[in-house]
Scaffold this motif. Structure first.
Motif, PDB file in Angstrom:
ATOM      1  N   ARG A 251      62.395  22.069  17.761  1.00 17.76           N
ATOM      2  CA  ARG A 251      61.852  22.342  16.431  1.00 17.76           C
ATOM      3  C   ARG A 251      60.897  21.235  15.991  1.00 17.76           C
ATOM      4  O   ARG A 251      59.814  21.511  15.455  1.00 17.76           O
ATOM      5  N   ASP A 252      61.301  19.993  16.214  1.00 17.17           N
ATOM      6  CA  ASP A 252      60.448  18.865  15.820  1.00 17.17           C
ATOM      7  C   ASP A 252      59.153  18.864  16.609  1.00 17.17           C
ATOM      8  O   ASP A 252      58.076  18.568  16.059  1.00 17.17           O
ATOM      9  N   TYR A 253      59.243  19.197  17.889  1.00 18.72           N
ATOM     10  CA  TYR A 253      58.030  19.236  18.712  1.00 18.72           C
ATOM     11  C   TYR A 253      57.093  20.345  18.233  1.00 18.72           C
ATOM     12  O   TYR A 253      55.874  20.144  18.117  1.00 18.72           O
ATOM     13  N   VAL A 254      57.648  21.514  17.956  1.00 17.60           N
ATOM     14  CA  VAL A 254      56.831  22.635  17.486  1.00 17.60           C
ATOM     15  C   VAL A 254      56.199  22.301  16.136  1.00 17.60           C
ATOM     16  O   VAL A 254      55.020  22.623  15.876  1.00 17.60           O
ATOM     17  N   ALA A 255      56.957  21.647  15.238  1.00 15.89           N
ATOM     18  CA  ALA A 255      56.404  21.260  13.940  1.00 15.89           C
ATOM     19  C   ALA A 255      55.252  20.272  14.106  1.00 15.89           C
ATOM     20  O   ALA A 255      54.240  20.350  13.382  1.00 15.89           O
ATOM     21  N   LEU A 256      55.400  19.352  15.051  1.00 14.59           N
ATOM     22  CA  LEU A 256      54.317  18.404  15.308  1.00 14.59           C
ATOM     23  C   LEU A 256      53.070  19.121  15.819  1.00 14.59           C
ATOM     24  O   LEU A 256      51.946  18.829  15.377  1.00 14.59           O
ATOM     25  N   GLU A 257      53.255  20.052  16.729  1.00 14.04           N
ATOM     26  CA  GLU A 257      52.120  20.818  17.237  1.00 14.04           C
ATOM     27  C   GLU A 257      51.493  21.661  16.132  1.00 14.04           C
ATOM     28  O   GLU A 257      50.256  21.828  16.081  1.00 14.04           O
ATOM     29  N   LYS A 258      52.300  22.201  15.244  1.00 16.22           N
ATOM     30  CA  LYS A 258      51.785  23.000  14.132  1.00 16.22           C
ATOM     31  C   LYS A 258      50.904  22.152  13.216  1.00 16.22           C
ATOM     32  O   LYS A 258      49.826  22.588  12.776  1.00 16.22           O
ATOM     33  N   ASN A 259      51.316  20.925  12.944  1.00 15.01           N
ATOM     34  CA  ASN A 259      50.517  20.028  12.120  1.00 15.01           C
ATOM     35  C   ASN A 259      49.217  19.645  12.812  1.00 15.01           C
ATOM     36  O   ASN A 259      48.186  19.436  12.167  1.00 15.01           O
ATOM     37  N   ARG A 260      49.258  19.541  14.134  1.00 10.87           N
ATOM     38  CA  ARG A 260      48.047  19.163  14.877  1.00 10.87           C
ATOM     39  C   ARG A 260      47.028  20.299  14.892  1.00 10.87           C
ATOM     40  O   ARG A 260      45.824  20.064  14.766  1.00 10.87           O
ATOM     41  N   THR A 261      47.505  21.512  15.086  1.00  7.03           N
ATOM     42  CA  THR A 261      46.591  22.638  15.287  1.00  7.03           C
ATOM     43  C   THR A 261      46.210  23.345  13.997  1.00  7.03           C
ATOM     44  O   THR A 261      45.199  24.055  13.951  1.00  7.03           O
ATOM     45  N   GLY A 262      47.015  23.204  12.939  1.00  4.77           N
ATOM     46  CA  GLY A 262      46.669  23.823  11.671  1.00  4.77           C
ATOM     47  C   GLY A 262      46.848  25.325  11.686  1.00  4.77           C
ATOM     48  O   GLY A 262      47.733  25.887  12.341  1.00  4.77           O
ATOM     49  N   LYS A 263      45.923  26.026  10.978  1.00  4.19           N
ATOM     50  CA  LYS A 263      46.059  27.465  10.765  1.00  4.19           C
ATOM     51  C   LYS A 263      45.519  28.306  11.913  1.00  4.19           C
ATOM     52  O   LYS A 263      45.664  29.526  11.902  1.00  4.19           O
ATOM     53  N   ARG A 264      44.887  27.677  12.897  1.00  2.16           N
ATOM     54  CA  ARG A 264      44.296  28.487  13.963  1.00  2.16           C
ATOM     55  C   ARG A 264      45.325  29.009  14.962  1.00  2.16           C
ATOM     56  O   ARG A 264      44.978  29.750  15.881  1.00  2.16           O
ATOM     57  N   VAL A 265      46.580  28.614  14.801  1.00  3.40           N
ATOM     58  CA  VAL A 265      47.641  29.050  15.710  1.00  3.40           C
ATOM     59  C   VAL A 265      48.646  29.888  14.936  1.00  3.40           C
ATOM     60  O   VAL A 265      49.184  29.450  13.912  1.00  3.40           O
ATOM     61  N   ASN A 292      54.273  23.670  27.853  1.00  2.00           N
ATOM     62  CA  ASN A 292      53.264  24.332  28.671  1.00  2.00           C
ATOM     63  C   ASN A 292      52.492  25.390  27.873  1.00  2.00           C
ATOM     64  O   ASN A 292      51.285  25.581  28.055  1.00  2.00           O
ATOM     65  N   ALA A 293      53.203  26.073  26.947  1.00  2.00           N
ATOM     66  CA  ALA A 293      52.552  27.105  26.130  1.00  2.00           C
ATOM     67  C   ALA A 293      51.485  26.503  25.225  1.00  2.00           C
ATOM     68  O   ALA A 293      50.395  27.068  25.059  1.00  2.00           O
ATOM     69  N   PHE A 294      51.777  25.347  24.630  1.00  2.00           N
ATOM     70  CA  PHE A 294      50.795  24.706  23.760  1.00  2.00           C
ATOM     71  C   PHE A 294      49.679  24.050  24.567  1.00  2.00           C
ATOM     72  O   PHE A 294      48.509  24.123  24.191  1.00  2.00           O
ATOM     73  N   LYS A 295      50.053  23.439  25.683  1.00  3.23           N
ATOM     74  CA  LYS A 295      49.059  22.698  26.464  1.00  3.23           C
ATOM     75  C   LYS A 295      47.993  23.611  27.035  1.00  3.23           C
ATOM     76  O   LYS A 295      46.795  23.301  26.978  1.00  3.23           O
ATOM     77  N   HIS A 296      48.412  24.753  27.583  1.00  3.60           N
ATOM     78  CA  HIS A 296      47.474  25.624  28.290  1.00  3.60           C
ATOM     79  C   HIS A 296      47.060  26.844  27.476  1.00  3.60           C
ATOM     80  O   HIS A 296      46.081  27.501  27.827  1.00  3.60           O
ATOM     81  N   GLY A 297      47.785  27.157  26.389  1.00  4.34           N
ATOM     82  CA  GLY A 297      47.434  28.326  25.602  1.00  4.34           C
ATOM     83  C   GLY A 297      46.782  28.019  24.282  1.00  4.34           C
ATOM     84  O   GLY A 297      46.126  28.870  23.691  1.00  4.34           O
ATOM     85  N   VAL A 298      46.968  26.781  23.788  1.00  3.30           N
ATOM     86  CA  VAL A 298      46.443  26.423  22.474  1.00  3.30           C
ATOM     87  C   VAL A 298      45.396  25.321  22.565  1.00  3.30           C
ATOM     88  O   VAL A 298      44.287  25.437  22.026  1.00  3.30           O
ATOM     89  N   HIS A 299      45.715  24.262  23.271  1.00  4.55           N
ATOM     90  CA  HIS A 299      44.823  23.101  23.304  1.00  4.55           C
ATOM     91  C   HIS A 299      43.573  23.342  24.135  1.00  4.55           C
ATOM     92  O   HIS A 299      42.615  22.567  24.038  1.00  4.55           O
ATOM     93  N   ARG A 300      43.570  24.393  24.955  1.00  3.14           N
ATOM     94  CA  ARG A 300      42.411  24.650  25.818  1.00  3.14           C
ATOM     95  C   ARG A 300      41.318  25.458  25.128  1.00  3.14           C
ATOM     96  O   ARG A 300      40.300  25.752  25.742  1.00  3.14           O
TER      97      ARG A 300
END
Length: 380
Positions: A251-265, A292-300
């Motif tokens: 949950r903490d990791y997903v929340a961190l990724e959510k803050n990094r990516t904003g509304k585009r995810v 892996n889902a964030f690294k290759h599906g969102v950050h790319r």
């Protein structure tokens, strides 16, 4: 830690065995009894000497590389004594038929003494007559034959086996010392590896305190990252951790990724809220698939993307489902090293798991089922 000179450079096993056999050959062929056989019976006596040499080589190799490692070094007395007595008997039987063949080939004179006490150790005809009178198992009927069997066939191998046992003992001590030294070095390396992360953890807390008022969003990111590091450093030292803590880490990791990516995810997360403390899992077993889902599906990609994450617990089975959108030009390294390491860990730690990966044109899906441990059942 210094290593004794005797075992500092341990020879290869094959080289050591060949060297021992050469030494045994020199000892047997230069023995007075062997020289007497060759001088008196010529080539026939030489064949008997070679037969005796073969017997002593078998004794050395059989005892030194089979009997001793299995029974003597493990101090299993009954199998050790049984093997020694059986080989002692077989050696005497072999000598009996060897001397019988010699007698049939050259013929011994009829005159001679029947008692071991009046016969010289090198008087082959007298020895053969005594052996023939007692039969192939005569060593158990005549104490002299029992001792003569040892002197003839076991003296040289016994001396060499004693030296080999001494060497093996020293080599074992050195290996143990090396293992202890390696363990100490591993502990030192582990402590060194903890210094930098621990230092970074403290720095993050300091940065959080400095940015809390001026930049709340940055402070929140630092705070979330600090929480992830705290779990990584201090709460995963045991082979298994409560599943509840592992899911909170996700949950903490997903929340961190959510803050990094904003509304585009578009992020959909479905994790169970309450799980008994007794239900445990190996640390970091699920996070590689989420990462892996964030690294290759969102950050790319900078475009709109999505990630769906679901964890369900049914009895003792945990079901993980992670799917993510794929960018228009996906990275060819998708699911590379991290996924390979996850597969290896699953194969070792959860051999009964089920992992299915679907790599489609527009999305990537991972489905994992494994059995989580329950501490009250004794599996934790």
């Amino acid at each position: 830690m210094s290593v004794p000179l005797l075992v500092r450079t341990v020879p290869r096993p094959l080289v050591a065995r060949l060297a021992a056999l050469v030494v045994l050959y020199i000892l047997v062929t230069s023995d007075g009894f062997s020289i007497g056989l060759i001088n008196r019976y010529g080539s026939v006596g030489q064949l008997v000497v070679y037969g005796q040499l073969a017997i002593q080589m078998v004794i050395y190799l059989g005892w030194g590389y089979w009997l001793f490692p299995r029974y003597l070094y493990r101090w299993r007395v009954v199998p050790l004594l049984t093997g020694a007595l059986l080989s002692y008997t077989l050696v005497y039987v072999g000598i009996y038929f060897l001397f019988s063949w010699l007698h049939q080939t050259v013929g011994f004179p009829d005159s001679g003494h029947d008692r071991m006490g009046n016969a010289a150790w090198t008087n082959v005809p007298s020895l053969w007559r005594l052996m023939a009178q007692r039969g192939p198992l005569g060593l158990y009927a005549h104490p002299g034959l029992f001792g003569w069997n040892f002197l003839l066939s076991f003296t040289y191998p016994s001396l060499m086996l004693a030296a080999k046992a001494f060497y093996d003992n020293m080599a074992s001590q050195v290996n143990n010392a090396r293992l202890k030294e390696q363990n100490v070095q591993l502990e030192l390396n582990y402590l060194k590896s903890q210094i930098n992360p621990h230092f970074l953890f403290n720095v993050l807390n300091s940065v959080y305190a400095l940015t809390e008022e001026n930049c709340p969003r940055a402070a929140q990111l630092v705070h979330q990252l600090s929480g992830l590091m705290q779990y990584t450093l201090y709460e995963t030292t045991e082979p298994r951790v409560p599943l509840q803590k592992e899911l909170q880490f996700i949950r903490d990791y997903v929340a961190l990724e959510k803050n990094r990516t904003g509304k585009r995810v578009d992020l959909q997360v479905d994790l169970p809220e309450r799980i008994p403390e007794a239900v445990q899992i190996v640390p970091f077993m699920l996070i590689p698939f989420v990462e892996n889902a964030f690294k290759h599906g969102v950050h790319r990609t900078a475009r709109k993307s999505w990630v769906n994450l679901q964890v369900r617990l049914q009895g003792s089975d945990l079901h993980l489902s992670v799917s993510n959108s794929k960018p228009a030009a996906p990275d060819p390294t998708t699911g590379g090293l991290g996924l390979a390491n996850a597969r290896k860990r699953l194969a070792v730690l959860y051999p009964g798991h089920r992992l299915h990966i679907a790599d489609e044109a527009t999305q990537y899906t991972v489905s994992l089922t494994l059995e989580v441990a329950n501490r009250r059942d004794g599996n934790g």
